[in-house]
Design a protein around this motif. Structure first.
Motif, PDB file in Angstrom:
ATOM      1  N   SER A  53      -9.651   5.676  -5.764  1.00 43.40           N
ATOM      2  CA  SER A  53      -8.801   6.570  -6.554  1.00 43.40           C
ATOM      3  C   SER A  53      -7.348   6.509  -6.112  1.00 43.40           C
ATOM      4  CB  SER A  53      -9.315   8.019  -6.450  1.00 43.40           C
ATOM      5  OG  SER A  53      -9.161   8.523  -5.131  1.00 43.40           O
ATOM      6  N   ARG A  54      -7.085   6.013  -4.891  1.00 44.93           N
ATOM      7  CA  ARG A  54      -5.710   5.915  -4.394  1.00 44.93           C
ATOM      8  C   ARG A  54      -5.010   4.642  -4.861  1.00 44.93           C
ATOM      9  NH1 ARG A  54      -6.079   7.689   1.965  1.00 44.93           N
ATOM     10  NH2 ARG A  54      -7.730   9.262   1.774  1.00 44.93           N
ATOM     11  N   GLY A  55      -5.762   3.700  -5.402  1.00 43.76           N
ATOM     12  CA  GLY A  55      -5.153   2.463  -5.873  1.00 43.76           C
ATOM     13  C   GLY A  55      -5.792   1.227  -5.257  1.00 43.76           C
ATOM     14  N   ALA A  56      -5.447   0.065  -5.817  1.00 51.04           N
ATOM     15  CA  ALA A  56      -6.061  -1.201  -5.404  1.00 51.04           C
ATOM     16  C   ALA A  56      -5.819  -1.510  -3.939  1.00 51.04           C
ATOM     17  CB  ALA A  56      -5.541  -2.339  -6.274  1.00 51.04           C
ATOM     18  N   ALA A  57      -4.602  -1.274  -3.460  1.00 51.98           N
ATOM     19  CA  ALA A  57      -4.277  -1.625  -2.071  1.00 51.98           C
ATOM     20  C   ALA A  57      -5.115  -0.813  -1.092  1.00 51.98           C
ATOM     21  CB  ALA A  57      -2.788  -1.413  -1.807  1.00 51.98           C
ATOM     22  N   THR A  82       4.197   3.700   8.408  1.00 53.13           N
ATOM     23  CA  THR A  82       3.797   4.785   7.514  1.00 53.13           C
ATOM     24  C   THR A  82       3.057   5.851   8.317  1.00 53.13           C
ATOM     25  OG1 THR A  82       1.607   3.914   6.939  1.00 53.13           O
ATOM     26  CG2 THR A  82       3.487   3.097   5.659  1.00 53.13           C
ATOM     27  N   TRP A  83       2.832   7.006   7.681  1.00 54.64           N
ATOM     28  CA  TRP A  83       2.146   8.084   8.376  1.00 54.64           C
ATOM     29  C   TRP A  83       0.696   7.711   8.693  1.00 54.64           C
ATOM     30  CZ3 TRP A  83       3.551  12.068  11.101  1.00 54.64           C
ATOM     31  CH2 TRP A  83       2.567  12.981  11.490  1.00 54.64           C
ATOM     32  N   SER A  84       0.043   6.900   7.870  1.00 53.44           N
ATOM     33  CA  SER A  84      -1.352   6.525   8.141  1.00 53.44           C
ATOM     34  C   SER A  84      -1.477   5.805   9.466  1.00 53.44           C
ATOM     35  CB  SER A  84      -1.895   5.641   7.008  1.00 53.44           C
ATOM     36  OG  SER A  84      -1.993   6.376   5.813  1.00 53.44           O
ATOM     37  N   GLU A  85      -0.551   4.861   9.737  1.00 56.38           N
ATOM     38  CA  GLU A  85      -0.583   4.156  11.021  1.00 56.38           C
ATOM     39  C   GLU A  85      -0.294   5.118  12.172  1.00 56.38           C
ATOM     40  OE1 GLU A  85      -1.156   1.254   8.349  1.00 56.38           O
ATOM     41  OE2 GLU A  85       0.615   2.537   8.258  1.00 56.38           O
ATOM     42  N   LEU A 131       3.710   0.226   2.537  1.00 55.79           N
ATOM     43  CA  LEU A 131       3.443  -0.770   3.579  1.00 55.79           C
ATOM     44  C   LEU A 131       3.353  -2.122   2.895  1.00 55.79           C
ATOM     45  CD1 LEU A 131       2.749  -1.451   6.517  1.00 55.79           C
ATOM     46  CD2 LEU A 131       0.349  -1.044   5.954  1.00 55.79           C
ATOM     47  N   ARG A 132       4.406  -2.915   2.993  1.00 59.57           N
ATOM     48  CA  ARG A 132       4.455  -4.209   2.295  1.00 59.57           C
ATOM     49  C   ARG A 132       5.242  -5.200   3.126  1.00 59.57           C
ATOM     50  NH1 ARG A 132       7.023  -2.936  -2.395  1.00 59.57           N
ATOM     51  NH2 ARG A 132       5.130  -2.735  -3.655  1.00 59.57           N
ATOM     52  N   VAL A 133       4.765  -6.459   3.180  1.00 60.89           N
ATOM     53  CA  VAL A 133       5.493  -7.555   3.824  1.00 60.89           C
ATOM     54  C   VAL A 133       5.389  -8.784   2.937  1.00 60.89           C
ATOM     55  CG1 VAL A 133       5.132  -6.695   6.184  1.00 60.89           C
ATOM     56  CG2 VAL A 133       3.463  -8.219   5.166  1.00 60.89           C
ATOM     57  N   ARG A 157       0.848  -1.195   0.000  1.00 66.68           N
ATOM     58  CA  ARG A 157       0.000   0.000   0.000  1.00 66.68           C
ATOM     59  C   ARG A 157       0.883   1.244   0.000  1.00 66.68           C
ATOM     60  NH1 ARG A 157      -2.949   1.038   5.350  1.00 66.68           N
ATOM     61  NH2 ARG A 157      -1.109   2.351   5.662  1.00 66.68           N
ATOM     62  N   PRO A 158       0.846   2.040  -1.075  1.00 67.06           N
ATOM     63  CA  PRO A 158       1.670   3.261  -1.114  1.00 67.06           C
ATOM     64  C   PRO A 158       1.222   4.262  -0.068  1.00 67.06           C
ATOM     65  CG  PRO A 158       0.126   3.204  -2.959  1.00 67.06           C
ATOM     66  CD  PRO A 158       0.028   1.874  -2.283  1.00 67.06           C
TER      67      PRO A 158
END
Length: 452
Positions: free
Chosen positions: A373-377, A159-162, A318-320, A124-125
């Motif tokens: 609009s932000r993407g699939a993730a 990330t800033w969202s978390e 955000l990727r693992v 997730r970007p």
């Protein structure tokens, strides 16, 4: 695609996926328990598509895509032939009936796990959790520009969202919270945000602002958009110049320019304005003057206006890996469940407004379009949150919802026999009234959001 059509489309996609999985949970467990399923419907109203399966079930897609249902063989609803009595839902042991009812919410939780796992694997970007500016409580706690937030309380913040979500929750609870950061020199330290000192009147929609933290990506770049004629900057600064310092005061964003210019004007005399232009660093001498900025008011200024504000490109993901994503998705599903339950508790305790807690279809549609609009993730993340919400709402002990039926069956287990028809009918009417009231509140909140 227009915003309206996009919102409508993505809401229908979201509801279609969530309702299908919810009803499939009921369907699958009912079949495993030997119950005959008469109809599996996605949507209500006039059927748009129908197919009769070899298993005797009628599969339907109906015109009104705001829900769905699984109709099972049941003596309370229709006559059941003697040779099919063993396939009737009402003839099954109470534990099997409870399993069938609970399967819908369980399917939504499993779906949320699968969606979050997929989101974590594809990535997730997002933006790096780097502080762009710290004021107020954040500055008092020792947080500084350039610090990277590693954790808020017990929650890691890659990330800033978390970081933003964890800080928002901490503000709502008005409790001091430990923030672990990494400074620009690489050293890690822990700071304490004294959120218990915040006033009680803070709007929860602006809770993050109350901490005094501004993310690096949220800063308005100190880039000159235009230069006013006959001002100190005219002929000296140009469109596209990035101002990096004024009179030796570092400039991180355009918001830093007015106080720095005011300080220079108060001191008097010229000062050096450092800029970046076409990859070169320049130091230019300028003297502020007082310019009219409003009716009857003036301020020290250079005569520059900011460039159009645009969000920068994301600088974190955000990727693992697939295996590590399994426990991570389990933790995130549990975190979302806990946060939703606690948010309801905060609403009852008066810590948050019900207006900002209960969302209607219009708000959900707008959010669906925004996340898509932000993407699939991001859309997968949004679907997971909706799926968890649907599971928890259906588990509320309200008759007509799955939780209400489970309550009836628990009472039946305790009493050794089912509730009487009169008591169950009264419960159904009460449940319908509560659900209608909840829907009314959701639509009312939607209208308020649209008006505001």
């Amino acid at each position: 695609m227009s915003t309206f059509l996009g919102s409508l489309w993505w809401m229908l996609v979201a509801l279609g996926v969530l309702v299908t999985f919810h009803e499939f949970g009921h369907f699958w467990v009912a079949r495993r328990c030997g119950v005959k399923v008469l109809r599996f419907s996605i949507g209500f109203g006039r059927p748009l598509w129908t197919r009769h399966g070899k298993d005797g079930t009628e599969y339907v897609v109906a015109a009104l895509p705001l829900g769905g249902y699984v109709r099972m063989l049941d003596e309370r609803e229709d006559h059941v032939p003697a040779h099919q009595l063993d396939q009737a839902f009402n003839r099954k042991p109470v534990l099997q009936r409870m399993a069938i009812v609970a399967a819908g919410p369980a399917a939504n939780l499993l779906l949320a796990f699968a969606l979050l796992w997929t989101m974590l694997v594809i990535g997730r970007p997002d933006y790096a959790p780097v502080i762009g500016k710290a004021t107020g409580i954040a500055a008092q706690a020792g947080l500084r520009t350039g610090d990277r937030i590693l954790a808020v309380g017990e929650r890691e913040t890659p990330t800033w969202s978390e970081a933003g979500m964890a800080l928002t929750v901490a503000v709502l609870d008005r409790q001091p919270v430990q923030v672990r950061v990494q400074g620009g020199d690489g050293e890690e330290s822990t700071r304490t945000l004294a959120l218990d000192r915040l006033p009680a009147s803070i709007d929860e929609l602006r809770a993050l602002e109350a901490t005094g933290l501004i993310a690096r990506h949220q800063l308005w770049p100190a880039i000159v958009g235009s230069v006013r004629a006959d001002t100190p900057a005219w002929g000296v600064l140009a469109e596209g110049d990035r101002i990096t310092a004024i009179d030796a005061t570092p400039i991180a964003s355009f918001d830093d320019i007015p106080p720095a210019v005011a300080a220079l004007g108060t001191r008097g005399g010229p000062g050096m304005v450092e800029i970046e232009r076409d990859g070169e660093r320049l130091a230019l001498e300028l003297t502020p003057v007082r310019l009219v900025v409003g009716p009857g008011s003036s301020a020290w200024a250079l005569g520059v206006a900011p460039a159009e504000r645009r969000m920068p490109a994301t600088d974190a993901v955000l990727r693992v890996g697939p295996l590590d994503a399994i426990p991570a998705a389990v933790r995130e599903t549990g975190f979302q469940m806990r946060q939703l339950v606690e948010m309801v508790g905060r609403a009852f305790a008066g810590k948050v407004s019900v207006q900002n807690t209960v969302a209607g279809p219009l708000t959900i549609a707008q959010a669906a379009n925004d996340f898509a609009s932000r993407g699939a993730a991001w859309f997968l993340n949004f679907l997971a949150l909706l799926s968890v919400s649907l599971a928890l709402i259906n588990l509320l002990p309200i008759p007509v919802l799955d939780g209400g039926h489970l309550l009836y069956y628990l009472i039946e287990l305790a009493r050794g026999r089912p509730l009487g028809e009169r008591a169950m009918a009264a419960g159904q009417y009460l449940g319908l009234a509560l659900v209608a009231g909840l829907m009314g509140l959701a639509f009312y909140n939607d209208i308020l959001h649209l008006v505001s």
